[in-house]
Design a protein around this motif. Structure first.
Motif, PDB file in Angstrom:
ATOM      1  N   MET A 228       0.828  -1.207   0.000  1.00  0.00           N
ATOM      2  CA  MET A 228       0.000   0.000   0.000  1.00  0.00           C
ATOM      3  C   MET A 228       0.867   1.263   0.000  1.00  0.00           C
ATOM      4  SD  MET A 228      -2.533   1.304   3.017  1.00  0.00           S
ATOM      5  CE  MET A 228      -1.157   1.562   4.148  1.00  0.00           C
TER       6      MET A 228
ATOM      7  N   LYS B 121      -6.210   3.649  -0.928  1.00  0.00           N
ATOM      8  CA  LYS B 121      -6.426   4.463   0.274  1.00  0.00           C
ATOM      9  C   LYS B 121      -6.024   3.729   1.530  1.00  0.00           C
ATOM     10  CE  LYS B 121      -8.109   7.812  -2.039  1.00  0.00           C
ATOM     11  NZ  LYS B 121      -7.112   8.837  -2.357  1.00  0.00           N
TER      12      LYS B 121
ATOM     13  N   CYS C 140      -6.792   2.048   7.694  1.00  0.00           N
ATOM     14  CA  CYS C 140      -6.446   1.444   8.981  1.00  0.00           C
ATOM     15  C   CYS C 140      -5.028   0.898   9.027  1.00  0.00           C
ATOM     16  CB  CYS C 140      -7.435   0.331   9.325  1.00  0.00           C
ATOM     17  SG  CYS C 140      -7.333  -1.090   8.216  1.00  0.00           S
TER      18      CYS C 140
ATOM     19  N   GLY D 200      -5.615  -4.196   7.809  1.00  0.00           N
ATOM     20  CA  GLY D 200      -6.434  -5.200   7.124  1.00  0.00           C
ATOM     21  C   GLY D 200      -7.893  -5.209   7.525  1.00  0.00           C
ATOM     22  N   ASP D 201      -8.371  -4.161   8.174  1.00  0.00           N
ATOM     23  CA  ASP D 201      -9.743  -4.174   8.683  1.00  0.00           C
ATOM     24  C   ASP D 201     -10.737  -3.329   7.898  1.00  0.00           C
ATOM     25  OD1 ASP D 201      -9.059  -5.811  10.924  1.00  0.00           O
ATOM     26  OD2 ASP D 201      -8.096  -4.046  11.812  1.00  0.00           O
TER      27      ASP D 201
ATOM     28  N   ALA E 238     -10.000  -0.319   2.373  1.00  0.00           N
ATOM     29  CA  ALA E 238      -9.818   0.867   1.528  1.00  0.00           C
ATOM     30  C   ALA E 238      -8.608   0.721   0.611  1.00  0.00           C
ATOM     31  CB  ALA E 238      -9.661   2.114   2.396  1.00  0.00           C
TER      32      ALA E 238
HETATM   33  S1  FES Z   1      -5.812   0.181   4.998  1.00  0.00           S
HETATM   34 FE1  FES Z   1      -5.632  -1.846   4.375  1.00  0.00          FE
HETATM   35  S2  FES Z   1      -7.399  -2.748   5.142  1.00  0.00           S
HETATM   36 FE2  FES Z   1      -7.504  -0.743   5.936  1.00  0.00          FE
END
Ligand code: FES
Ligand code: FES
Lengths: 167, 755
Positions: free
Chosen positions: A27, A40, A43, A46-47, A50
């Motif tokens: 990411m 985006k 979090c 992984g929750d 985004a």
């Molecule tokens: S930023 Fe990856 S799941 Fe929330």
């Protein structure tokens, strides 16, 4: 940047190289090194979904994948959904159905919905809801998102049938 | 300029239809730039060190080691933000919340911050900052904080609103009382009296986009801030005051905002990012992690509420009293006061009294959350009304209709209502097919009402007509839910041109006059009003130019369907001039054509809603699932029905999450135990059915189109609607929200053991 590794990968069909520390998430690498801020961060754990992208066609949270794991693989982000300057059906349907308010969750939903429809072109409401359960949206109550996906699936099936008939 | 604000009933061409939003394409393609998506040349990464303790004295901060780490460019503590607040305690509280001054007041309170060349270096530097704490006794529960034995958090707080003024400081910041009549007389008239105590836990707005900004301060005191905010003009003013900058030299640009719901009306890291940048003389980008959002930004109050209501056998409520205790986190707020204003606002109760207690505890400073304070009060009052209805043997809807507030009813907070829609929503609920749908085993249905005001506030809007006749609408109220589209529709409506000829943009703070926050459901209401007036302003210029082009007196020109028409003797048959034609000639008739308006919009209407909820409760686990849900709300006038529905559905879903799952869980150590989306569980797609909506339109007499704000009311009824549904499904009355599986199961077990 200590322990940087050079990564050669394919992003949205284009060959891409970047150097990133071995502990950096895909990411962060996509956002900060490849410049694809459509990925985006909600979090980082992984929750929220985004940061959803596909890696060799499977849906992943890119915050849970390391940048170096992209080596030699194919990454697709929301930026890769539209083709030939035209919006993907899902993108158009999200706009038409007002399936976004703030829009921060939208890239993740689009990537996840596309992964669903690639696998199951005719999902029922429950299947859609479970397939999208890893993506959080705080604005919409999901109502218009599910409608948009249903409508997109319908159009995509129609288009597929048409192109099948033609060929 | 004297513009007519009053509602006029008319037929609309554009308003009330469904158009796509101007920001849609950017948002579905990933091009839209949010708080974390901007970069500046030479930018540094800012990170914040936070308190691991609920309450502690900061004995010493040693930054020497961190400063020596290569790549670290600046470190700030409260010493770098001297107190310039000049006796303004509210501002001083904001300053202290941004960076602790001598004491950490809650788990997650910002202590120091670093700016470094990259993420890794910044993280390493944080670990090298040595802070010596001396732990102090803490209190996180609102009832405990009010007790005599509680540790007093601020020795400067003496309860306001009590006579005589207390001689000792306490955690009770203020007492508020509202209402009218004589409740003792009212209770004496009652045949049935119900008295209950309720508790609601603290929840977070839970926007998916964490706080983020990019700050850049120059040595000459000029500065720029890119930030995700609900009000960049207010952020500018606050940041400038805290840093001692000239307001006009701080340019604040609002990014696309990834959700706010009230939580992005307050500054947290922004002054710190500016201070880091000032010290390093480089741009600093600061993005919060999700755990920081939970620990360090404003959630809503947790509460404890006593309600007592009495009714006659025919259902008339004769008296109502609410005693409401709201914690505002580590700093005083006015949250209980808002509860007093809203608790009984749906009803006409001759004798009513609301008492609010604003309390400080060792938790993060509370921020507004969609109709702030109203959902908790509604949970208590609307649950009690169901109990009362049951006791007198009337259906919950008829009980509410019997006592409903109408035009002419005095609101508990003073004013007398004009035309309002609560009765309409209740009648619509009563007639709704949802009410007649069959329930299955373990299912129950609940109904509840809710109220929220809309505020008006300061707004400033520009409208510029290009030579090709297309229009730029320049707004200063941040678009949190599609308001750019609604405003463009309004401008198109007024000018009489197609929607796609108008482009709405949000201006930065150097390009437009001051605009208040987008909060209190004011966006569409007040910016809409300013847009109408700015368009009418432009129309008067257009008419004047047309008159000039024709060589006729200005009074003889009228504006209709996007064109100027000459009326009156002698020139009645001149061909009409379209907006495009007039715009094309503008260079020769006096220059660019523009309209402008600044307004302090007042007369915002009240928003009422009634919700229907069906739940199914699993008696084995206590888990409740929403089977069906319907929102009925009065919007005054729905400018764009899609977005109005979206607001109804989103608010209802947040309320459902609060009702069933969401809560801040604190350990005995006063630290937050669930600062992440895994353990703070907001509703996901598979938790919910489609949320049915019904928009009613009872025009607001004080808005030209009859608009009422619609953004907030929808979060007010769900807690009680769910609680009432669970009561009907299981026979147990839940008085503690969220009504999570363990709580419901315990209540079911207790009932079985008792029976
Ligand atoms: S930023 Fe990856 S799941 Fe929330
Ligand atoms: S549209 Fe805002 S989080 Fe989904």
């Amino acid at each position: 940047m200590s322990n940087a590794t050079l990564v050669s990968t394919t992003v949205n069909g284009d060959p891409v190289q970047f150097a990133c520390p071995t502990d950096e998430s895909l990411m962060t690498a996509l956002r900060n090194r490849v410049g694809l801020t459509g990925v985006k961060e909600g979090c980082g754990t992984g929750d929220c979904g985004a940061c959803s992208v596909t890696l060799d066609g499977s849906l992943v949270c890119s915050c849970l994948v390391l940048g170096v794991e992209a080596e030699g693989r194919k990454v697709t982000t929301v930026e890769g959904l539209s083709e030939n300057g035209e919006l993907h059906v899902l993108q158009q349907k999200f706009i038409d159905h007002a399936a976004l308010q703030c829009g921060i969750c939208t890239p993740g939903f689009l990537v996840a919905a596309k992964a669903l429809l690639d696998r199951n072109p005719n999902p029922n409401e429950t299947e859609i809801r479970y397939a999208l359960a890893g993506n959080l949206c705080r604005c919409t109550g999901y109502d218009k998102i599910v409608h948009a996906v249903q409508d997109a699936a319908k159009d995509m099936r129609k288009n597929n049938n048409r192109s099948k008939k033609r060929s | 300029m004297g513009h007519e604000q009053k509602y006029v009933d008319k037929k609309y061409e554009v308003v009330g239809t469904r158009f796509n939003r101007p920001d849609g394409i950017d948002k579905v393609t990933g091009k839209a730039r949010y708080g974390a998506d901007a970069s500046a040349p030479g930018q540094l990464v800012g990170r914040v060190l936070r308190s691991p303790h609920a309450h502690a004295q900061i004995v010493k901060i040693n930054t020497a080691k961190a400063e020596k780490l290569p790549g670290v460019k600046s470190i700030v503590t409260s010493a770098d933000l001297p107190d310039l607040t000049g006796g303004d305690q509210g501002l001083a509280d904001i300053l202290e919340n941004c960076l602790a001054r001598g004491r950490a007041l809650y788990d997650g309170h910002a202590i120091a911050a670093v700016a470094a060349v990259d993420e890794q270096t910044a993280a390493k530097a944080l670990k090298l900052i040595e802070v010596k704490y001396k732990k102090l006794p803490h209190v996180t529960d609102v009832d405990e904080a009010m007790s005599e034995s509680a540790p007093v958090i601020h020795d400067r707080i003496f309860t306001r609103g009590v006579e005589p003024k207390p001689s000792k400081p306490s955690n009770i910041a203020a007492r508020t009382q509202m209402g009218y009549g004589d409740v003792d007389v009212g209770f004496a008239e009652a045949d049935v009296i119900i008295e209950k105590t309720y508790k609601t836990e603290q929840t977070h707005q839970g926007y998916i986009e964490p706080h983020a900004c990019l700050a850049s301060v120059n040595p000459d005191g000029s500065a720029e801030l890119w930030v995700t905010t609900q009000g960049h003009f207010v952020f500018r003013n606050v940041c400038a005051s805290l840093l001692g900058l000239d307001i006009a030299k701080l340019k604040v640009t609002s990014s696309e905002i990834g959700g706010g719901f009230g939580g992005k009306t307050h500054v947290w890291g922004e002054p710190v990012a500016l201070a880091l940048s000032r010290k390093a003389n480089r741009p600093v980008k600061m993005v919060m992690g999700r755990d920081e959002v939970f620990r360090g930004t404003g959630p809503t109050s947790s509460t404890s509420i006593d309600v007592k209501m009495g009714a006659k056998k025919d259902g008339t409520i004769t008296a109502a009293v609410a005693e409401m205790r709201y914690q505002g986190g580590a700093f005083p707020g006015n949250w209980a006061m808002l509860a007093c204003m809203t608790a009984f606002a749906c009803y006409d109760i001759k004798n009513n009294k609301s008492v609010g207690w604003d309390v400080v505890v060792n938790r993060p400073k509370v921020a507004a959350y969609r109709a702030p304070s109203a959902p908790m009060a509604a949970f208590a009052v609307e649950s009690t009304i169901d109990l009362l209805a049951k006791e007198v043997g009337i259906s919950p809807i008829d009980m509410r209709l019997k006592n409903v507030a109408r035009e002419g009813t005095q609101a508990p907070y003073g004013p007398t209502y004009g035309p309002i829609g609560i009765e309409h929503t209740l009648k619509a609920v009563k007639d709704h097919p949802h009410m007649r749908a069959k329930l299955k085993k373990n299912q129950g249905r609940g109904v509840a009402c809710g109220f929220w005001f809309n505020i008006g506030g300061q707004t400033c809007t520009d409208l510029n007509i290009s030579v090709d006749g297309t229009v730029n609408l320049t707004l200063g109220t941040v678009d949190v839910g599609g308001s750019r589209s609604s405003m463009a529709m309004i401008a198109a409506e007024e000018l009489g041109i197609p929607y796609d000829q108008v482009r709405a943009n949000i201006a930065d703070t150097t390009s437009l006059g001051h605009n208040d926050m987008t909060e209190g459901s004011r966006g569409t209401f007040s910016s809409g009003m300013a847009t109408i007036f700015a368009a009418r302003d432009a129309i008067s210029v257009l008419k004047q130019r047309a008159a000039q082009m024709w060589g006729v007196p200005e009074e003889d020109v009228i504006w209709e369907n996007g064109q100027a028409i000459a009326t009156g003797e002698g020139h009645g048959n001149l061909p009409a001039l379209t907006l495009q034609e007039i715009a094309a000639k503008s260079g020769r008739t006096g220059g660019p054509i523009a309209g402008h308006n600044e307004v302090v919009a007042d007369g915002a209407g009240m928003g009422f809603a009634s919700h229907i909820c069906d739940v199914e409760v699993d008696p084995e686990t206590g888990r409740s699932s929403i089977v069906r849900y319907t929102v009925v709300q009065d919007a005054g006038k729905a400018i764009n029905p899609d977005y109005v529905e979206g607001q109804f559905q989103g608010g209802a879903t947040q309320g459902i999450g609060w009702a069933l799952n969401e809560e801040y869980i604190y350990g005995d150590d006063g630290c937050l135990q669930n600062p992440g989306f895994l353990d703070y569980r907001i509703p996901v797609c598979s938790d919910l059915p489609f949320i049915d909506t019904k928009i009613l339109e009872v025009p607001n007499p004080l808005h030209p189109y009859g608009v009422r704000g619609v953004g907030e009311t929808s979060i007010v009824p769900p807690l009680a609607a769910v609680g009432n549904a669970i009561a009907n499904a299981t026979g147990v009355r839940m008085t503690h929200a969220p009504m999570s599986p363990p709580r419901v199961l315990a209540a079911i077990d207790a009932q079985e053991n008792a029976g």
